[in-house]
Design an enzyme around this catalytic site. Sequence first.
Site, mmCIF file in Angstrom:
data_model
loop_
_atom_site.group_PDB
_atom_site.id
_atom_site.type_symbol
_atom_site.label_atom_id
_atom_site.label_comp_id
_atom_site.label_asym_id
_atom_site.label_seq_id
_atom_site.Cartn_x
_atom_site.Cartn_y
_atom_site.Cartn_z
ATOM 1 N N ASP A 82 48.658 46.518 29.352
ATOM 2 C CA ASP A 82 49.786 46.836 31.065
ATOM 3 C C ASP A 82 50.396 45.735 30.879
ATOM 4 O O ASP A 82 51.743 46.509 32.184
ATOM 5 C CB ASP A 82 49.519 47.442 31.712
ATOM 6 N N ASN A 83 49.907 44.956 31.382
ATOM 7 C CA ASN A 83 51.019 43.594 31.009
ATOM 8 C C ASN A 83 52.393 42.998 30.393
ATOM 9 O O ASN A 83 52.600 41.720 30.648
ATOM 10 C CB ASN A 83 50.218 42.469 31.683
ATOM 11 N N ASP A 131 53.617 40.342 35.965
ATOM 12 C CA ASP A 131 52.098 40.184 36.865
ATOM 13 C C ASP A 131 51.520 38.660 36.897
ATOM 14 O O ASP A 131 50.855 38.437 35.769
ATOM 15 C CB ASP A 131 51.221 41.280 36.347
HETATM 16 P P1 AMP Z 1 46.113 43.883 38.166
HETATM 17 O O1 AMP Z 1 45.240 43.268 37.892
HETATM 18 O O2 AMP Z 1 47.576 43.908 39.090
HETATM 19 O O3 AMP Z 1 47.496 44.462 36.826
HETATM 20 O O4 AMP Z 1 46.262 45.803 38.697
HETATM 21 C C1 AMP Z 1 44.729 46.031 37.505
HETATM 22 C C2 AMP Z 1 45.150 47.095 37.930
HETATM 23 O O5 AMP Z 1 44.688 47.740 39.276
HETATM 24 C C3 AMP Z 1 46.267 48.699 38.263
HETATM 25 O O6 AMP Z 1 46.414 49.421 37.236
HETATM 26 C C4 AMP Z 1 46.054 48.338 39.771
HETATM 27 O O7 AMP Z 1 47.579 49.068 40.937
HETATM 28 C C5 AMP Z 1 45.399 48.693 40.249
HETATM 29 N N1 AMP Z 1 44.810 47.620 41.583
HETATM 30 C C6 AMP Z 1 44.393 46.443 41.739
HETATM 31 N N2 AMP Z 1 44.459 46.131 42.194
HETATM 32 C C7 AMP Z 1 44.453 47.253 43.278
HETATM 33 C C8 AMP Z 1 44.609 47.160 44.853
HETATM 34 N N3 AMP Z 1 44.063 46.508 45.640
HETATM 35 N N4 AMP Z 1 44.420 49.189 44.878
HETATM 36 C C9 AMP Z 1 44.564 49.929 44.639
HETATM 37 N N5 AMP Z 1 44.109 49.341 43.361
HETATM 38 C C10 AMP Z 1 44.562 48.170 42.928
HETATM 39 MG MG MG Z 2 49.455 44.692 35.573
#
Ligand code: AMP
Ligand code: MG
Length: 485
Positions: A251-252, A261
Amino acid sequence: MTRPFGFQFDNSYTHLPEDLFSRCPPQPVAAPQMVLFNHALADTLGLDGDALDSPAGASVLAGNTTIDGSDPIAQAYAGHQFGNLTMLGDGRAILLGEQITPDGARRDIQLKGAGRTVFSRGGDGRASLGPMLREYIISEAMYGLGIPSTRSLAVVTTGESVLRETALPGAILTRVAASHLRVGTFQYAAGRQNPALLEALVDYTLNRHYPEKNDSDNKALALLDAVMDSQIDLVVHWMRVGFIHGVLNTDNVTLSGESIDFGPCAFMDSFDPDTMFSSIDHQGRYAYGNQPTITQWNLSRFAETLLPLIDENVDSAIEKATAVIKSFSERYSDKWLAMMKKKLGLFGDDPVDEKLITDLLEWMKANQADYTNTFRDLTGEDFPAGRSYKDDDFINWHQRWQARLGRNQKPLKSSRCLMRNHNPAVIPRNHRVEEALSAAEKGDMSVTRALLDALATAYEDRDPDDAYRQPPAPEERVCQTFCGT
Ligand code: AMP
Ligand code: MG
């Protein structure tokens, strides 16, 4: 609804099948306040920076004021996280719209930390100040280093706290991207078992990022090949500057080839391929030296999603996709070698080149030499006093390198120029980033601004004693970085 500030939205993603997104306005926050604003980026986007960098602009970039033409959505996507496939989606990011820039480019304007969406699962949809500033600094550093990356227009504090291990100041980042299409977007579509959805995505991605491949006989295969090229270019850049992404989940991985990200990412100080900083990467899956291999693995997951479109016959689809995936190693090695030769100022081909490069890297590893400074020191006329280039192995290597430079068909001046453009003097070293973030936490943004200024001119000559060129002292060393989600 108003359309000031130069916003000019045209929201092509909302014309895709509705399965791929969910309409969802940002949730207003208590007291938006602008803490960092990128005027240079605003200019290239055709936005009125002076008007936006204001309380009214903060209200827009916090999601409190709606801009005419904005059609806010959260995008659906899945992703392999450390090898396991999960349904994800924008859980805390909301796409305001696609800005059409004065030169006709299309850029996603997304608010990260803008509140809950249908994809938030247990999360609060919010973000805290430290990680948003971190993303701002690293993404703008990428830009300064000449590496494709999403960019950062602004950080706004919300006047609310977010609860993590402790209560932290809430913040929203305005992220600007060529698009937010990811390998995970295709994994999500493939999971819907609906070929029409995949086909729409292939067409959309080609149109948006690879229009020159639009009339290929086999669009899905052409897309796989084009994305592979962009991803190889990207990971070669990362290897060039010692960047470790830290969470190379599917996803990244963008289809545009931009870095995206910036969670537990970090730049390497002393050279070691096993370097990693992320607190959640227990096996070193995403260590510096593993990034090419993991990129190929991620592209294989992308290829799998495309199989039904590559060929009706499953076996020939697999055969065609596998041929592309297998070409990764050679394509990567060629580009890596070409990049490393530029770091050493080598023109033309010489049988000694590869060994010259690997011997230097081995010496650096054995001597814990600083990756950035070693290459930059080689770029200069003489070695700075006080750095250790005195052992026999190095002196021997240096003589071989000088001999090879002598066989260049170009003057030494050209080599130095090539090296200067490929070996940055300044990178966002972890201890500098941490220093900027702790000052910001206390309300002092000057350290962040000074760091950003230095990063904007990463390749300009700086004194070897310049503060931004110094590796961390032992007590300054940052050993772990965190996601901050
Ligand atoms: P990331 O680590 O930013 O790539 O996020 C991975 C997944 O977790 C993605 O689907 C984000 O939208 C979700 N996510 C991360 N932080 C939050 C948060 N505080 N609230 C809701 N979803 C989150
Ligand atoms: Mg991400």
